[in-house]
Design an enzyme around this catalytic site. Sequence first.
Site, PDB file in Angstrom:
ATOM      1  N   THR A 126       0.855  -1.186   0.000  1.00 31.19           N
ATOM      2  CA  THR A 126       0.000   0.000   0.000  1.00 31.19           C
ATOM      3  C   THR A 126       0.887   1.230   0.000  1.00 31.19           C
ATOM      4  O   THR A 126       1.858   1.304   0.759  1.00 31.19           O
ATOM      5  CB  THR A 126      -0.956   0.062   1.200  1.00 31.19           C
ATOM      6  OG1 THR A 126      -1.523   1.368   1.293  1.00 31.19           O
ATOM      7  CG2 THR A 126      -0.258  -0.267   2.506  1.00 31.19           C
ATOM      8  N   ASP A 128      -0.010   3.907   1.186  1.00 30.04           N
ATOM      9  CA  ASP A 128      -0.338   4.639   2.415  1.00 30.04           C
ATOM     10  C   ASP A 128       0.521   4.229   3.605  1.00 30.04           C
ATOM     11  O   ASP A 128       0.521   4.914   4.629  1.00 30.04           O
ATOM     12  CB  ASP A 128      -1.814   4.439   2.774  1.00 30.04           C
ATOM     13  CG  ASP A 128      -2.749   5.121   1.797  1.00 30.04           C
ATOM     14  OD1 ASP A 128      -2.305   6.060   1.113  1.00 30.04           O
ATOM     15  OD2 ASP A 128      -3.922   4.713   1.708  1.00 30.04           O
ATOM     16  N   GLY A 171      -4.038   9.384   1.255  1.00 30.21           N
ATOM     17  CA  GLY A 171      -3.958   9.074   2.675  1.00 30.21           C
ATOM     18  C   GLY A 171      -5.341   9.137   3.286  1.00 30.21           C
ATOM     19  O   GLY A 171      -5.757  10.159   3.833  1.00 30.21           O
ATOM     20  N   GLU A 222      -5.757  13.478   1.791  1.00 30.98           N
ATOM     21  CA  GLU A 222      -7.146  13.496   1.327  1.00 30.98           C
ATOM     22  C   GLU A 222      -8.155  13.214   2.445  1.00 30.98           C
ATOM     23  O   GLU A 222      -9.314  13.590   2.348  1.00 30.98           O
ATOM     24  CB  GLU A 222      -7.339  12.473   0.207  1.00 30.98           C
ATOM     25  CG  GLU A 222      -7.075  11.035   0.634  1.00 30.98           C
ATOM     26  CD  GLU A 222      -7.133  10.044  -0.515  1.00 30.98           C
ATOM     27  OE1 GLU A 222      -7.462  10.453  -1.638  1.00 30.98           O
ATOM     28  OE2 GLU A 222      -6.859   8.857  -0.267  1.00 30.98           O
ATOM     29  N   ARG A 266      -4.348  28.260  -4.833  1.00 32.23           N
ATOM     30  CA  ARG A 266      -4.592  27.281  -5.896  1.00 32.23           C
ATOM     31  C   ARG A 266      -4.322  25.874  -5.349  1.00 32.23           C
ATOM     32  O   ARG A 266      -3.556  25.696  -4.408  1.00 32.23           O
ATOM     33  CB  ARG A 266      -3.689  27.537  -7.110  1.00 32.23           C
ATOM     34  CG  ARG A 266      -3.981  28.853  -7.817  1.00 32.23           C
ATOM     35  CD  ARG A 266      -5.305  28.790  -8.568  1.00 32.23           C
ATOM     36  NE  ARG A 266      -5.540  29.997  -9.352  1.00 32.23           N
ATOM     37  CZ  ARG A 266      -6.140  31.083  -8.885  1.00 32.23           C
ATOM     38  NH1 ARG A 266      -6.555  31.115  -7.614  1.00 32.23           N
ATOM     39  NH2 ARG A 266      -6.331  32.133  -9.652  1.00 32.23           N
ATOM     40  N   GLN A 274       0.587   9.460  -7.900  1.00 34.06           N
ATOM     41  CA  GLN A 274       1.401   8.867  -6.834  1.00 34.06           C
ATOM     42  C   GLN A 274       1.505   7.351  -6.960  1.00 34.06           C
ATOM     43  O   GLN A 274       2.427   6.745  -6.432  1.00 34.06           O
ATOM     44  CB  GLN A 274       0.789   9.204  -5.472  1.00 34.06           C
ATOM     45  CG  GLN A 274       0.820  10.674  -5.148  1.00 34.06           C
ATOM     46  CD  GLN A 274      -0.253  11.046  -4.136  1.00 34.06           C
ATOM     47  OE1 GLN A 274       0.015  11.097  -2.940  1.00 34.06           O
ATOM     48  NE2 GLN A 274      -1.457  11.306  -4.593  1.00 34.06           N
TER      49      GLN A 274
END
Length: 342
Positions: A126, A128, A171, A222, A266, A274
């Site tokens: 993963t 993550d 994440g 995220e 922005r 990723q």
Amino acid sequence: MRVGVLTGGGDCPGLNAVIRAVVRKGVQEYGYDFTGFRDGWRGPLEGRTVPLDIPAVRGILPRGGTILGSSRTNPLQAEDGVRRVRENLAEQRVDALIAIGGEDTLGVAATLYEEHGVPCVGVPKTIDNDLSGTDYTFGFDTAVNIATEAIDRLHTTAESHMRVLVCEVMGRHAGWIALHSGLAGGANVILIPEHRFDLEEVCGWITSRFEAAYAPIVVVAEGAMPSDGEMVLKDESHDSFGHVRLSGVGEWLAKQIEKRTGKEARTTVLGHVQRGGTPSAFDRWLATRFGLHAIDCVHDGDYGKMVALQGTRIVRIPISEATAELKTVDPELYAEAGVFFG
């Protein structure tokens, strides 16, 4: 002996390196045959296979993605799923199954082994880096390098226009990518799921940065959430493991920053960038070692185990133990980064 191999969940740099190592050692040292199952758990569920031998794995070490394909299929939620998996494994004469994946993929493997006697070995994958029992999962290092390079590039454009640039990284429940890439890239604010953020405090850090004549970079996972709000969702749909689609916190944050500070902001959402591309040297090394030890695990008949990195050693731990809880960022580690906020 015939060994099945599958890759489940999100794609990840280093998957092919595991497959290559498993097949090379399995054929050369143990004389095993291999069957590749297509598209994660959908392969054993529907009997979808591809030939897997040494010619099939030549040249795949530096390739991203997976030659076997992947999916977020959960056979435990399918009608007669366990029966269908067992029947297809028997039809293919598979004696053991190596499942390469993250929390969900390995959770299925643990259930099939513990409750239904299916001989499984797990390999942790993963980006993550949130699987317990292993110091690192392969794919994480590549994702961090990609995010760090993006942050380096964002610095120059942020300073050229003196605007806030928000970089949203992956994440869902763990902020490892945000923390590592944010520190490595010199971000001025890092927001992670494990620590709810105060919007006024974030805006204070940003204002302080502008007062020092520098343009701020904000790195946000995220799954990060404000102290008085909830997780920002892309939509309300769920996959077969019950997960919702994330993404959007970066855009929301940029709008809030503009509104509260008056500074132009922005957002750059790195998303699947990723996951893609060639794996880093570290991920190739780690994935290869995991593959070599996974086939040893099969050879020893040590089923229900996952190979894991602890220090520099590859060890075996129960899959159920590795998937019992997520490995999240320690508050002390996050506190270290706070020196650079603002």
